[in-house]
Design a protein around this motif. Structure first.
Motif, PDB file in Angstrom:
ATOM      1  N   VAL A  73       0.855  -1.192   0.000  1.00  0.00           N
ATOM      2  CA  VAL A  73       0.000   0.000   0.000  1.00  0.00           C
ATOM      3  C   VAL A  73       0.888   1.239   0.000  1.00  0.00           C
ATOM      4  CG1 VAL A  73      -1.962  -1.084   1.186  1.00  0.00           C
ATOM      5  CG2 VAL A  73      -0.153  -0.042   2.516  1.00  0.00           C
ATOM      6  N   PRO A  74       0.335   2.398  -0.368  1.00  0.00           N
ATOM      7  CA  PRO A  74       1.127   3.633  -0.283  1.00  0.00           C
ATOM      8  C   PRO A  74       1.489   3.945   1.168  1.00  0.00           C
ATOM      9  CG  PRO A  74      -0.866   3.973  -1.593  1.00  0.00           C
ATOM     10  CD  PRO A  74      -0.984   2.624  -0.963  1.00  0.00           C
ATOM     11  N   LEU A  75       2.516   4.754   1.362  1.00  0.00           N
ATOM     12  CA  LEU A  75       2.944   5.145   2.705  1.00  0.00           C
ATOM     13  C   LEU A  75       1.783   5.743   3.489  1.00  0.00           C
ATOM     14  CD1 LEU A  75       6.428   6.827   2.295  1.00  0.00           C
ATOM     15  CD2 LEU A  75       5.885   4.710   3.469  1.00  0.00           C
ATOM     16  N   GLY A  76       1.691   5.349   4.749  1.00  0.00           N
ATOM     17  CA  GLY A  76       0.662   5.874   5.632  1.00  0.00           C
ATOM     18  C   GLY A  76      -0.658   5.138   5.558  1.00  0.00           C
ATOM     19  N   HIS A  77      -0.861   4.329   4.529  1.00  0.00           N
ATOM     20  CA  HIS A  77      -2.106   3.576   4.398  1.00  0.00           C
ATOM     21  C   HIS A  77      -1.970   2.248   5.124  1.00  0.00           C
ATOM     22  CE1 HIS A  77      -4.091   5.867   0.984  1.00  0.00           C
ATOM     23  NE2 HIS A  77      -2.957   6.514   1.228  1.00  0.00           N
ATOM     24  N   ARG A  78      -3.084   1.708   5.512  1.00  0.00           N
ATOM     25  CA  ARG A  78      -3.048   0.421   6.199  1.00  0.00           C
ATOM     26  C   ARG A  78      -3.292  -0.710   5.209  1.00  0.00           C
ATOM     27  NH1 ARG A  78      -8.501   1.114   9.720  1.00  0.00           N
ATOM     28  NH2 ARG A  78      -9.932   1.355   7.999  1.00  0.00           N
ATOM     29  N   VAL A  79      -2.681  -1.835   5.510  1.00  0.00           N
ATOM     30  CA  VAL A  79      -2.948  -3.052   4.756  1.00  0.00           C
ATOM     31  C   VAL A  79      -4.247  -3.593   5.319  1.00  0.00           C
ATOM     32  CG1 VAL A  79      -2.150  -5.384   4.247  1.00  0.00           C
ATOM     33  CG2 VAL A  79      -0.516  -3.516   4.366  1.00  0.00           C
ATOM     34  N   GLU A  80      -5.245  -3.709   4.510  1.00  0.00           N
ATOM     35  CA  GLU A  80      -6.568  -4.092   5.004  1.00  0.00           C
ATOM     36  C   GLU A  80      -6.738  -5.597   5.060  1.00  0.00           C
ATOM     37  OE1 GLU A  80      -9.545  -1.785   2.991  1.00  0.00           O
ATOM     38  OE2 GLU A  80      -8.740   0.069   3.823  1.00  0.00           O
ATOM     39  N   GLU A  81      -5.740  -6.241   5.658  1.00  0.00           N
ATOM     40  CA  GLU A  81      -5.763  -7.678   5.900  1.00  0.00           C
ATOM     41  C   GLU A  81      -5.280  -7.906   7.323  1.00  0.00           C
ATOM     42  OE1 GLU A  81      -4.092 -10.221   2.634  1.00  0.00           O
ATOM     43  OE2 GLU A  81      -3.460  -8.263   1.894  1.00  0.00           O
ATOM     44  N   SER A  82      -5.779  -8.945   7.928  1.00  0.00           N
ATOM     45  CA  SER A  82      -5.315  -9.287   9.271  1.00  0.00           C
ATOM     46  C   SER A  82      -3.920  -9.900   9.184  1.00  0.00           C
ATOM     47  CB  SER A  82      -6.273 -10.295   9.906  1.00  0.00           C
ATOM     48  OG  SER A  82      -6.228 -11.519   9.201  1.00  0.00           O
ATOM     49  N   ALA A  83      -3.253  -9.945  10.331  1.00  0.00           N
ATOM     50  CA  ALA A  83      -1.925 -10.558  10.368  1.00  0.00           C
ATOM     51  C   ALA A  83      -1.993 -12.021   9.945  1.00  0.00           C
ATOM     52  CB  ALA A  83      -1.331 -10.430  11.765  1.00  0.00           C
ATOM     53  N   SER A  84      -3.032 -12.719  10.365  1.00  0.00           N
ATOM     54  CA  SER A  84      -3.141 -14.137   9.989  1.00  0.00           C
ATOM     55  C   SER A  84      -3.375 -14.295   8.489  1.00  0.00           C
ATOM     56  CB  SER A  84      -4.240 -14.836  10.791  1.00  0.00           C
ATOM     57  OG  SER A  84      -5.482 -14.219  10.565  1.00  0.00           O
ATOM     58  N   ALA A  85      -4.115 -13.367   7.876  1.00  0.00           N
ATOM     59  CA  ALA A  85      -4.326 -13.427   6.426  1.00  0.00           C
ATOM     60  C   ALA A  85      -3.024 -13.149   5.678  1.00  0.00           C
ATOM     61  CB  ALA A  85      -5.399 -12.430   6.000  1.00  0.00           C
ATOM     62  N   ILE A  86      -2.247 -12.194   6.173  1.00  0.00           N
ATOM     63  CA  ILE A  86      -0.944 -11.902   5.554  1.00  0.00           C
ATOM     64  C   ILE A  86      -0.037 -13.123   5.683  1.00  0.00           C
ATOM     65  CG2 ILE A  86       1.146 -10.499   5.739  1.00  0.00           C
ATOM     66  CD1 ILE A  86      -0.693  -8.188   6.676  1.00  0.00           C
ATOM     67  N   GLY A  87       0.019 -13.711   6.893  1.00  0.00           N
ATOM     68  CA  GLY A  87       0.827 -14.907   7.097  1.00  0.00           C
ATOM     69  C   GLY A  87       0.399 -16.050   6.193  1.00  0.00           C
ATOM     70  N   GLY A  88      -0.906 -16.206   5.998  1.00  0.00           N
ATOM     71  CA  GLY A  88      -1.402 -17.246   5.103  1.00  0.00           C
ATOM     72  C   GLY A  88      -0.961 -17.017   3.665  1.00  0.00           C
ATOM     73  N   ARG A  89      -0.995 -15.765   3.218  1.00  0.00           N
ATOM     74  CA  ARG A  89      -0.551 -15.459   1.852  1.00  0.00           C
ATOM     75  C   ARG A  89       0.927 -15.711   1.679  1.00  0.00           C
ATOM     76  NH1 ARG A  89      -3.064 -10.477  -1.034  1.00  0.00           N
ATOM     77  NH2 ARG A  89      -2.617 -11.865  -2.749  1.00  0.00           N
ATOM     78  N   ARG A 121      -8.915  -0.956  13.508  1.00  0.00           N
ATOM     79  CA  ARG A 121      -9.609  -2.230  13.306  1.00  0.00           C
ATOM     80  C   ARG A 121     -10.636  -2.093  12.202  1.00  0.00           C
ATOM     81  NH1 ARG A 121      -8.787  -6.029  17.050  1.00  0.00           N
ATOM     82  NH2 ARG A 121      -7.639  -5.450  18.906  1.00  0.00           N
ATOM     83  N   ILE A 122     -10.775  -3.168  11.445  1.00  0.00           N
ATOM     84  CA  ILE A 122     -11.834  -3.287  10.449  1.00  0.00           C
ATOM     85  C   ILE A 122     -12.646  -4.506  10.841  1.00  0.00           C
ATOM     86  CG2 ILE A 122     -12.400  -3.713   8.033  1.00  0.00           C
ATOM     87  CD1 ILE A 122      -9.831  -2.354   7.237  1.00  0.00           C
ATOM     88  N   VAL A 123     -13.885  -4.299  11.196  1.00  0.00           N
ATOM     89  CA  VAL A 123     -14.791  -5.355  11.637  1.00  0.00           C
ATOM     90  C   VAL A 123     -14.128  -6.196  12.729  1.00  0.00           C
ATOM     91  CG1 VAL A 123     -16.400  -7.136  10.855  1.00  0.00           C
ATOM     92  CG2 VAL A 123     -15.628  -5.411   9.245  1.00  0.00           C
ATOM     93  N   GLY A 124     -13.499  -5.515  13.687  1.00  0.00           N
ATOM     94  CA  GLY A 124     -12.894  -6.192  14.820  1.00  0.00           C
ATOM     95  C   GLY A 124     -11.534  -6.811  14.570  1.00  0.00           C
ATOM     96  N   VAL A 125     -10.987  -6.678  13.375  1.00  0.00           N
ATOM     97  CA  VAL A 125      -9.695  -7.271  13.044  1.00  0.00           C
ATOM     98  C   VAL A 125      -8.643  -6.165  12.985  1.00  0.00           C
ATOM     99  CG1 VAL A 125      -8.392  -8.553  11.302  1.00  0.00           C
ATOM    100  CG2 VAL A 125     -10.777  -9.131  11.742  1.00  0.00           C
ATOM    101  N   GLN A 126      -7.554  -6.337  13.726  1.00  0.00           N
ATOM    102  CA  GLN A 126      -6.471  -5.357  13.765  1.00  0.00           C
ATOM    103  C   GLN A 126      -5.756  -5.298  12.418  1.00  0.00           C
ATOM    104  OE1 GLN A 126      -5.523  -3.225  16.452  1.00  0.00           O
ATOM    105  NE2 GLN A 126      -4.498  -2.334  14.714  1.00  0.00           N
ATOM    106  N   THR A 127      -5.514  -4.080  11.918  1.00  0.00           N
ATOM    107  CA  THR A 127      -4.746  -3.889  10.685  1.00  0.00           C
ATOM    108  C   THR A 127      -3.463  -3.139  11.026  1.00  0.00           C
ATOM    109  OG1 THR A 127      -5.903  -1.829  10.177  1.00  0.00           O
ATOM    110  CG2 THR A 127      -6.809  -3.863   9.226  1.00  0.00           C
ATOM    111  N   TYR A 128      -2.521  -3.126  10.081  1.00  0.00           N
ATOM    112  CA  TYR A 128      -1.206  -2.543  10.323  1.00  0.00           C
ATOM    113  C   TYR A 128      -0.776  -1.684   9.146  1.00  0.00           C
ATOM    114  CZ  TYR A 128      -1.235  -6.106  13.898  1.00  0.00           C
ATOM    115  OH  TYR A 128      -1.593  -6.872  14.967  1.00  0.00           O
ATOM    116  N   ARG A 129       0.193  -0.781   9.434  1.00  0.00           N
ATOM    117  CA  ARG A 129       0.861   0.016   8.404  1.00  0.00           C
ATOM    118  C   ARG A 129       2.317   0.152   8.820  1.00  0.00           C
ATOM    119  NH1 ARG A 129      -2.757   4.573  10.014  1.00  0.00           N
ATOM    120  NH2 ARG A 129      -1.967   5.185  12.033  1.00  0.00           N
ATOM    121  N   VAL A 130       3.152   0.653   7.925  1.00  0.00           N
ATOM    122  CA  VAL A 130       4.566   0.807   8.283  1.00  0.00           C
ATOM    123  C   VAL A 130       4.688   1.768   9.447  1.00  0.00           C
ATOM    124  CG1 VAL A 130       5.461   0.242   5.987  1.00  0.00           C
ATOM    125  CG2 VAL A 130       4.994   2.620   6.568  1.00  0.00           C
TER     126      VAL A 130
END
Length: 131
Positions: free
Chosen positions: A44-60, A86-95
């Motif tokens: 994602v661009p700087l400052g934006h959040r990846v709209e996936e959970s950590a477990s979804a990122i790990g799965g990918r 959070r998006i629908v109760g799921v924590q999201t992250y950004r740099v």
């Protein structure tokens, strides 16, 4: 005069050289953490959040749940990523701030100004007296 719709911030994506520099400067991280950091930084661009959970990122990235959890905790502890809400109760992250510091850029992707002197003082050569 431009309309409000035309006035928007330009999104800044990390370029190839910045991603390479980030990879080099984050080399002390465990391999799993490096994979997640690069996924977040390039996704994602700087400052934006990846709209996936950590477990979804790990799965990918074909990582186990426990390895993903340890990697995200390591990244959070050192400031490489930060929670982005959070998006629908799921924590999201950004740099996080460590990325900006390592790349010496601000949150908009602009290079940080170096501390430069306001002026340079030069002394003129003094002629030697002729005897």
């Amino acid at each position: 005069m431009s309309s409000p719709a035309e006035q928007f911030d330009v999104e800044h994506w990390l370029d190839r050289e910045q991603l390479h520099e980030l990879l080099c400067k984050s080399g002390a991280l465990p391999p799993a953490a490096t994979k997640i950091l690069m996924y977040v930084a390039s996704g994602v661009p700087l400052g934006h959040r990846v709209e996936e959970s950590a477990s979804a990122i790990g799965g990918r990235l074909q990582m186990s749940t426990s390895a993903t959890s340890r990697a995200v905790n390591a990244l959070l502890a050192e400031g490489w990523v930060e929670p982005a809400g959070r998006i629908v109760g799921v924590q999201t992250y950004r740099v996080g701030p460590a990325v900006y510091e390592a790349l010496e850029i601000d949150r908009n992707g602009a290079p940080l100004e170096e501390d430069r002197p306001l002026a340079t003082v030069r002394h003129l050569p003094v002629p030697t007296p002729i005897d």
